[in-house]
Write an enzyme that holds these catalytic residues in place. Structure first.
Site, PDB file in Angstrom:
ATOM      1  N   TYR A  32      21.877  37.459  43.924  1.00 22.57           N
ATOM      2  CA  TYR A  32      22.503  37.177  45.219  1.00 22.57           C
ATOM      3  C   TYR A  32      23.922  37.702  45.281  1.00 22.57           C
ATOM      4  CZ  TYR A  32      25.357  33.340  43.295  1.00 22.57           C
ATOM      5  OH  TYR A  32      26.288  32.611  42.596  1.00 22.57           O
ATOM      6  N   ARG A  51      27.963  45.690  43.260  1.00 24.70           N
ATOM      7  CA  ARG A  51      27.619  44.661  42.262  1.00 24.70           C
ATOM      8  C   ARG A  51      26.180  44.195  42.451  1.00 24.70           C
ATOM      9  NH1 ARG A  51      31.191  39.306  41.910  1.00 24.70           N
ATOM     10  NH2 ARG A  51      30.120  38.906  43.876  1.00 24.70           N
ATOM     11  N   HIS A 101       4.976  34.724  34.048  1.00 26.25           N
ATOM     12  CA  HIS A 101       6.297  35.151  33.574  1.00 26.25           C
ATOM     13  C   HIS A 101       6.434  36.670  33.685  1.00 26.25           C
ATOM     14  CE1 HIS A 101       6.425  31.116  32.146  1.00 26.25           C
ATOM     15  NE2 HIS A 101       7.530  31.277  31.437  1.00 26.25           N
ATOM     16  N   LYS A 146      24.592  38.435  38.737  1.00 28.73           N
ATOM     17  CA  LYS A 146      24.743  37.336  39.692  1.00 28.73           C
ATOM     18  C   LYS A 146      23.354  36.817  40.062  1.00 28.73           C
ATOM     19  CE  LYS A 146      27.800  36.145  43.590  1.00 28.73           C
ATOM     20  NZ  LYS A 146      28.440  34.959  43.004  1.00 28.73           N
ATOM     21  N   GLU A 178      35.321  31.771  32.160  1.00 27.94           N
ATOM     22  CA  GLU A 178      35.625  31.727  33.596  1.00 27.94           C
ATOM     23  C   GLU A 178      35.367  30.319  34.103  1.00 27.94           C
ATOM     24  OE1 GLU A 178      32.941  34.259  35.868  1.00 27.94           O
ATOM     25  OE2 GLU A 178      31.246  33.728  34.604  1.00 27.94           O
ATOM     26  N   LEU A 202      31.216  36.890  35.200  1.00 31.12           N
ATOM     27  CA  LEU A 202      30.814  37.649  36.383  1.00 31.12           C
ATOM     28  C   LEU A 202      31.973  38.569  36.762  1.00 31.12           C
ATOM     29  CD1 LEU A 202      28.536  37.777  38.632  1.00 31.12           C
ATOM     30  CD2 LEU A 202      30.228  36.608  40.047  1.00 31.12           C
TER      31      LEU A 202
HETATM   32  C1  LIG Z   1      30.438  32.219  37.856  1.00 39.66           C
HETATM   33  C2  LIG Z   1      31.288  32.912  38.850  1.00 39.66           C
HETATM   34  N1  LIG Z   1      32.306  33.676  38.411  1.00 39.66           N
HETATM   35  C3  LIG Z   1      33.126  34.330  39.275  1.00 39.66           C
HETATM   36  C4  LIG Z   1      32.951  34.223  40.646  1.00 39.66           C
HETATM   37  C5  LIG Z   1      33.888  34.945  41.576  1.00 39.66           C
HETATM   38  O1  LIG Z   1      33.295  36.104  42.071  1.00 39.66           O
HETATM   39  P1  LIG Z   1      33.736  36.731  43.483  1.00 39.66           P
HETATM   40  O2  LIG Z   1      35.222  36.916  43.413  1.00 39.66           O
HETATM   41  O3  LIG Z   1      33.010  38.017  43.543  1.00 39.66           O
HETATM   42  O4  LIG Z   1      33.348  35.755  44.528  1.00 39.66           O
HETATM   43  C6  LIG Z   1      31.888  33.455  41.145  1.00 39.66           C
HETATM   44  C7  LIG Z   1      31.677  33.370  42.604  1.00 39.66           C
HETATM   45  O5  LIG Z   1      30.951  32.573  43.098  1.00 39.66           O
HETATM   46  C8  LIG Z   1      31.038  32.793  40.230  1.00 39.66           C
HETATM   47  O6  LIG Z   1      30.000  32.050  40.667  1.00 39.66           O
END
Ligand SMILES: Cc1ncc(COP(=O)(O)O)c(C=O)c1O
Length: 281
Positions: A32, A51, A101, A146, A178, A202
């Site tokens: 997503y 991305r 699976h 993602k 993060e 991410l």
């Molecule tokens: C785990 C995670 N890291 C980082 C981010 C930040 O990403 P972005 O700046 O592209 O929204 C998100 C955004 O939802 C996230 O779920």
């Protein structure tokens, strides 16, 4: 009632239906994106769609649309839903198939897009900062993808909320990776630290903007993960995401971060970020 986009059509949100055999529903087999829209214009759309392709490649799923088709669908939906400030959510799953699976052959992916009003970040988050707690990073080894399988993130975020905090900062092998739904930063002696782009984080689109703004404005920034100990002693801590922008953390595990108020480097970055947004990014 907002409209949504599902597999080639725009329809009222309550009319959109997906089979119970969709692999997104049964296996969490999908990826997503979340894209902010300001004054009817998508912010950093190219970065989000690039991305998306990386995530699709990462799970060996074909992209149902070209970049310009996605752009067209998203822009149409934003307009149908009245423009202004919105948050666009798009999801692609591997489609409908008997549960197994192993990947099905010749299955059409399910493509879904919705958009909702994007509410401004609560002012007190910026004037007072937010609270965070540290938790062990219990997620998988491909956090750069993602994926819609957000159960670990959801459990972590709920634990933060139960502790009266807005975000969980995640620790893997002694280092900050993060947030549960954000990228994270520590400011130590005037230098911004954020974990490097690898499979542990991410690659946030907001993070890219922060890096670009730091570079352009000669604010020292290194893509280096900080240890849990450095995290506890940092002068400033921030998180960033597309819908929450860049927010200061002023309480970590019940203790003040620095002076316990949003820091000067964050203030500088927030001003730069707001100007960048206004300029259309
Ligand atoms: C785990 C995670 N890291 C980082 C981010 C930040 O990403 P972005 O700046 O592209 O929204 C998100 C955004 O939802 C996230 O779920």
């Amino acid at each position: 009632m907002n409209e949504v986009y599902l597999n080639g059509e725009f329809l009222a949100a309550d009319k959109a239906q997906v089979s119970v055999f969709d692999r997104g529903f049964l296996l969490g087999d999908g990826v997503y994106e979340v894209i902010p829209v300001y004054a009817g214009v998508c912010f950093q759309l190219a970065g989000h769609l690039t991305r998306l392709q990386v995530s699709l490649d990462g799970v060996r799923m074909a992209n149902p649309y070209t970049i310009s088709q996605w752009q067209d669908i998203i822009e149409q939906l934003v307009e149908r839903n009245g423009g202004g400030d919105q948050s666009v959510y798009l999801q692609v799953t591997r489609g409908v198939a008997p549960r197994d699976h192993v990947f099905p052959t010749n299955t059409t992916p399910t493509a879904f897009v919705m958009s909702n009003a994007l509410h401004p970040v609560p002012e007190k988050y910026k004037t007072q900062g937010i609270a965070a707690i540290t938790l062990q990073d219990i997620r998988w080894q491909n956090c750069n993808i993602k994926a819609i399988t957000l159960l670990p993130n959801s459990l972590l975020k709920q634990q933060a909320q139960d502790a009266g905090a807005q975000e969980a900062l995640l620790i893997r092998d002694g280092y900050l990776t993060e947030g549960a739904a954000s990228n994270a930063y520590a400011v130590i002696d005037g230098t911004i630290y954020t974990a490097p782009k690898d499979e542990k984080v991410l690659p946030g689109i907001t993070r890219e903007v922060v890096i670009e703004l730091a570079e352009k404005n000669n604010i020292p920034l290194v893509e280096q993960a900080v240890t849990e100990q450095q995290l506890q002693q940092a002068d400033e801590l921030w998180v960033s995401s597309s819908t929450k922008e860049v927010l200061p953390i002023t309480i970590l595990n019940g203790n003040k971060v620095g002076a316990g108020v949003p820091g000067v480097v964050w203030q500088q970055m927030d001003t730069l970020y707001q100007d960048y947004k206004k300029s259309g990014g």
